[in-house]
Design a protein around this motif. Sequence first.
Motif, PDB file in Angstrom:
ATOM      1  N   TYR A 118       0.835  -1.211   0.000  1.00 31.60           N
ATOM      2  CA  TYR A 118       0.000   0.000   0.000  1.00 31.60           C
ATOM      3  C   TYR A 118       0.869   1.259   0.000  1.00 31.60           C
ATOM      4  CZ  TYR A 118      -2.670   3.813   2.129  1.00 31.60           C
ATOM      5  OH  TYR A 118      -3.211   5.041   2.411  1.00 31.60           O
ATOM      6  N   ILE A 119       1.910   1.289   0.844  1.00 33.93           N
ATOM      7  CA  ILE A 119       2.786   2.459   0.908  1.00 33.93           C
ATOM      8  C   ILE A 119       3.492   2.679  -0.430  1.00 33.93           C
ATOM      9  CG2 ILE A 119       4.884   3.389   1.956  1.00 33.93           C
ATOM     10  CD1 ILE A 119       2.418   3.697   3.686  1.00 33.93           C
ATOM     11  N   ASP A 120       3.909   1.607  -1.091  1.00 35.10           N
ATOM     12  CA  ASP A 120       4.528   1.725  -2.411  1.00 35.10           C
ATOM     13  C   ASP A 120       3.548   2.328  -3.412  1.00 35.10           C
ATOM     14  OD1 ASP A 120       6.853   0.623  -1.463  1.00 35.10           O
ATOM     15  OD2 ASP A 120       6.518  -1.366  -2.323  1.00 35.10           O
ATOM     16  N   THR A 121       2.293   1.881  -3.354  1.00 29.49           N
ATOM     17  CA  THR A 121       1.265   2.400  -4.260  1.00 29.49           C
ATOM     18  C   THR A 121       1.020   3.877  -3.994  1.00 29.49           C
ATOM     19  OG1 THR A 121       0.201   0.221  -4.237  1.00 29.49           O
ATOM     20  CG2 THR A 121      -1.080   2.046  -5.115  1.00 29.49           C
ATOM     21  N   LEU A 122       0.924   4.243  -2.721  1.00 24.99           N
ATOM     22  CA  LEU A 122       0.676   5.630  -2.346  1.00 24.99           C
ATOM     23  C   LEU A 122       1.832   6.530  -2.755  1.00 24.99           C
ATOM     24  CD1 LEU A 122      -1.358   7.458  -0.850  1.00 24.99           C
ATOM     25  CD2 LEU A 122      -0.044   7.051   1.233  1.00 24.99           C
ATOM     26  N   ALA A 123       3.062   6.067  -2.547  1.00 22.06           N
ATOM     27  CA  ALA A 123       4.228   6.859  -2.933  1.00 22.06           C
ATOM     28  C   ALA A 123       4.252   7.095  -4.438  1.00 22.06           C
ATOM     29  CB  ALA A 123       5.509   6.152  -2.489  1.00 22.06           C
ATOM     30  N   THR A 124       3.852   6.096  -5.208  1.00 26.03           N
ATOM     31  CA  THR A 124       3.816   6.240  -6.668  1.00 26.03           C
ATOM     32  C   THR A 124       2.755   7.238  -7.070  1.00 26.03           C
ATOM     33  OG1 THR A 124       4.545   3.952  -6.888  1.00 26.03           O
ATOM     34  CG2 THR A 124       3.599   4.973  -8.836  1.00 26.03           C
ATOM     35  N   LEU A 125       1.598   7.193  -6.411  1.00 27.79           N
ATOM     36  CA  LEU A 125       0.539   8.172  -6.682  1.00 27.79           C
ATOM     37  C   LEU A 125       1.026   9.581  -6.378  1.00 27.79           C
ATOM     38  CD1 LEU A 125      -2.549   8.696  -7.296  1.00 27.79           C
ATOM     39  CD2 LEU A 125      -2.873   8.594  -4.819  1.00 27.79           C
ATOM     40  N   ASN A 126       1.650   9.774  -5.215  1.00 26.20           N
ATOM     41  CA  ASN A 126       2.118  11.096  -4.818  1.00 26.20           C
ATOM     42  C   ASN A 126       3.295  11.585  -5.639  1.00 26.20           C
ATOM     43  OD1 ASN A 126       0.232  11.625  -2.776  1.00 26.20           O
ATOM     44  ND2 ASN A 126       1.393  10.468  -1.271  1.00 26.20           N
ATOM     45  N   SER A 127       3.995  10.668  -6.276  1.00 27.40           N
ATOM     46  CA  SER A 127       5.127  11.062  -7.121  1.00 27.40           C
ATOM     47  C   SER A 127       4.672  11.457  -8.520  1.00 27.40           C
ATOM     48  CB  SER A 127       6.145   9.917  -7.203  1.00 27.40           C
ATOM     49  OG  SER A 127       6.710   9.661  -5.935  1.00 27.40           O
TER      50      SER A 127
END
Length: 234
Positions: A118-127
């Motif tokens: 989930y954190i990887d997915t969120l970081a990709t969204l925010n990037s």
Amino acid sequence: MGRPPLRYPETMRGIPLQSVIVWNSTSPPALPLRINSTCGVCNRDLSLDVSHGRYHDEDTWLAVTHCPNTQCSAVLRYMGFNIEGERFTRLYVDPSYEDARLPMSGIDLAPERIQKSYIDTLATLNSGIPSAVATLARKTLEGIVRLSYPNAESLRDRSLFKLIRDLPQSMDLGRPINELALAMRENSKLSAYFDLEQDTDAETARKMVELLEYLIEYLYVIPRRVGGIKRDFD
């Protein structure tokens, strides 16, 4: 013809010039070497080596780096403008903490592999990389669904869509999961979002993350919190 001047994106926010704590002033314009900042994705306070940053046409400084938090690793962009004397006077960062989507409350109650995915997915969204969100969101969704089966290891060859379809038959998950199972049937509009061959725009990427958060809250956060309250009164 020279390169067009760099311009800071509208998504960037200004941060204090004092964030630059070490400068190399041997030749003007001065080159920032280290910045104290806050990651716009995980909200960690950081001390970043930006000595690799360079000036563009001698008037705009740019450094691209990654959050050193291994659970985040978001891409961080710093830009300096408006040189006066030996240094620029305006500094911007993207993404900034004000603009980033924060991790959902209670994510620490989910299994460790779900947390990381989930954190990887969120970081990709925010990037700002929506095209990669679909891949990571699908991975997270599949992990959530597989871990909801009591015999997850025996289901390696089952497709994601079939796993979701059959999940309500495996355990009592209630109305929300039944509705998800119907909505995620193969060739449906919702299932198309998780098709890796389809393009993903920023709005779709955001909705995919929201769906993951609803599932994590329903399957992990609420049951654990209710269980904790129940134990307090036992």
